[in-house]
Motif scaffolding. Structure first.
Motif, PDB file in Angstrom:
ATOM      1  N   GLY A   1       0.822  -1.444  -0.020  1.00  0.00           N
ATOM      2  CA  GLY A   1       0.110  -0.020  -0.236  1.00  0.00           C
ATOM      3  C   GLY A   1       0.534   1.384   0.102  1.00  0.00           C
ATOM      4  O   GLY A   1       0.645   2.399  -0.815  1.00  0.00           O
TER       5      GLY A   1
ATOM      6  N   GLN B   1       1.860   1.741  -3.255  1.00  0.00           N
ATOM      7  CA  GLN B   1       1.055   2.780  -4.845  1.00  0.00           C
ATOM      8  C   GLN B   1       0.649   3.683  -4.068  1.00  0.00           C
ATOM      9  O   GLN B   1       0.533   4.285  -4.800  1.00  0.00           O
ATOM     10  CB  GLN B   1      -0.382   1.347  -4.141  1.00  0.00           C
ATOM     11  N   GLY B   2       0.658   4.131  -2.795  1.00  0.00           N
ATOM     12  CA  GLY B   2       0.468   5.453  -2.594  1.00  0.00           C
ATOM     13  C   GLY B   2       1.097   6.194  -2.877  1.00  0.00           C
ATOM     14  O   GLY B   2       1.014   7.545  -3.398  1.00  0.00           O
TER      15      GLY B   2
ATOM     16  N   GLN C   1       0.530   8.924  -5.771  1.00  0.00           N
ATOM     17  CA  GLN C   1       1.153  10.845  -5.180  1.00  0.00           C
ATOM     18  C   GLN C   1       2.012  11.703  -6.796  1.00  0.00           C
ATOM     19  O   GLN C   1       2.153  11.894  -7.182  1.00  0.00           O
ATOM     20  CB  GLN C   1       2.391  10.632  -4.358  1.00  0.00           C
TER      21      GLN C   1
ATOM     22  N   LEU D   1      -3.090  12.801   3.704  1.00  0.00           N
ATOM     23  CA  LEU D   1      -2.597  11.288   3.689  1.00  0.00           C
ATOM     24  C   LEU D   1      -3.559  10.050   3.906  1.00  0.00           C
ATOM     25  O   LEU D   1      -3.696   8.762   3.855  1.00  0.00           O
ATOM     26  CB  LEU D   1      -0.877  10.941   4.444  1.00  0.00           C
TER      27      LEU D   1
ATOM     28  N   LEU E   1      -5.818   9.551   1.138  1.00  0.00           N
ATOM     29  CA  LEU E   1      -5.552   8.651  -0.002  1.00  0.00           C
ATOM     30  C   LEU E   1      -5.008   7.213   0.593  1.00  0.00           C
ATOM     31  O   LEU E   1      -5.377   6.519  -0.047  1.00  0.00           O
ATOM     32  CB  LEU E   1      -3.793   9.261   0.015  1.00  0.00           C
ATOM     33  N   PHE E   2      -4.959   7.522   1.915  1.00  0.00           N
ATOM     34  CA  PHE E   2      -5.228   5.816   2.270  1.00  0.00           C
ATOM     35  C   PHE E   2      -6.148   5.069   2.358  1.00  0.00           C
ATOM     36  O   PHE E   2      -6.620   3.657   2.194  1.00  0.00           O
ATOM     37  CB  PHE E   2      -4.497   5.647   3.482  1.00  0.00           C
TER      38      PHE E   2
ATOM     39  N   ILE F   1      -7.025   4.263  -1.621  1.00  0.00           N
ATOM     40  CA  ILE F   1      -6.394   2.934  -1.649  1.00  0.00           C
ATOM     41  C   ILE F   1      -7.216   1.988  -1.168  1.00  0.00           C
ATOM     42  O   ILE F   1      -7.073   1.261  -1.675  1.00  0.00           O
ATOM     43  CB  ILE F   1      -5.164   2.641  -0.732  1.00  0.00           C
TER      44      ILE F   1
END
Lengths: 201, 147
Positions: free
Chosen positions: A154, A157-158, A162, B6, B9-10, B13
């Motif tokens: 993850g 992936q992050g 970005q 963040l 974003l998480f 995901i």
């Protein structure tokens, strides 16, 4: 007259042997993109045969006859029959491996540089799929290994997200401690197994 | 602010990865030209580059037509014109050791290149053509099925 008839049937027979006109299903074993050749076993209800060398070929006429004995496919047959298929084949995938500091979500210094190599490759190939799989080593519990492997994937992936990689093209999987790069007994810490593999197509 | 983005974003995901599990995407059309369709149950869907595939799909090419398919284990099926490929069963879950690939090359011309299932669990792969089955050990095959 009679010899002519014999000659004609001999020509037809030869033609059939060469083109395989009696058999209408054909399987050919060819080398992988990396040059390695595997094996394939073709079976009908009546028998089977093993293809094990590059360009080994067999024909099948029906389910109640065994596959024909293995011979070698000609370049002419392969290019005449499969040029269209081979032209549409997707490019081979490219694989990158990222390593982490022990017990952390922090990439090693070398692996931080690999991220930009991955981005270049994604853009150069206009990659449609980016598969990110997290792996842990065999130290620690299965639960923790699964979680850390997933979190590492993850993380990667992050980072790619970005940098503008389309999230719909990315798939995330965790292998936990399964499928190690270097097999070890349970409980053994092995830095080479603490990794994320990124496969792009 | 950075923490908030963040966190977003998480969440994103996690949502996007659980979605990809829910719709059972087993692979996609990676390359194609000409006439390519996907038959899913009683529906005929047009194929485009990037169109996701599901378990049970039948991929059909016309003439002219050709397609390159990549499954999530990185195996590929490429097919020429007037060809039909049935993706009958598929499972790729390395963590739980669940693997399956059952596919039938119904008619036409094909190139098959094995992927991770071929490496991790070759016995989970069952390829078939009319009148015969093919068992593989990590490899590439060319297959012609005339009807």
């Amino acid at each position: 007259m009679r010899t002519r008839l014999y000659l004609l049937s001999a020509i037809i027979l030869l033609f059939c042997l060469l083109t395989g006109c009696a058999a209408n299903r054909t399987v050919v074993l060819v080398p992988d993109p990396d040059g390695h050749t595997g094996k394939a076993e073709v079976a009908t209800t009546a028998g089977k045969c093993l293809l094990e060398k590059p360009d080994d070929i067999t024909h099948i006429s029906d389910s109640s006859s065994p596959p024909e004995p293995v011979s070698t496919a000609t370049k002419e047959y392969i290019s005449a029959t499969f040029s269209e298929v081979l032209a549409i084949e997707p490019l081979p995938s490219e694989k990158f491996i990222l390593f982490f500091e022990t017990g952390s979500l922090k990439l090693t210094e070398d692996s931080q540089k690999t991220i930009s190599v991955i981005l270049d490759a994604i853009n150069r190939r206009s990659a449609l799929t980016v598969t990110i799989s997290g792996h842990a080593d065999a130290s620690g519990s299965t639960l923790i290994n699964d979680r850390i492997a997933f979190e590492r994937a993850g993380m990667v992936q992050g980072m790619l997200l970005q940098k503008g990689v389309d999230p719909k093209r990315m798939t995330l999987t965790s292998h936990g401690k399964a499928n190690p790069a270097v097999p070890t007994p349970d409980g053994v810490a092995e830095p080479r197994n603490r990794r994320v593999e990124v496969v792009i197509r | 602010m950075k923490i908030l983005s963040l966190a977003l974003l998480f969440t994103y995901i996690i949502l996007s990865s659980s979605c990809s599990l829910a719709n059972d995407k087993i692979g996609q059309i990676h390359t194609m030209k000409g006439d390519v369709t996907i038959i899913r149950g009683t529906t005929v869907l047009p194929a485009n580059i990037g169109t996701p595939l599901q378990k049970g799909d039948l991929v059909r090419t016309g003439k002219p037509g050709a397609a390159g398919i990549v499954l999530t284990d990185d195996s590929t099926f490429s097919m020429g014109s007037n060809s039909e490929l049935a993706l009958k069963e598929y499972a790729f879950n390395p963590k739980e050791g669940k693997f399956s690939l059952v596919a039938r090359m119904v008619k036409g011309t094909f190139a098959y290149l094995s992927g991770l299932i071929g490496k991790l669990s070759p016995d989970s792969i069952q390829l078939s053509i009319p009148d015969a089955t093919i068992a593989i050990r990590g490899t590439k095959l060319l297959v012609e099925v005339q009807k």
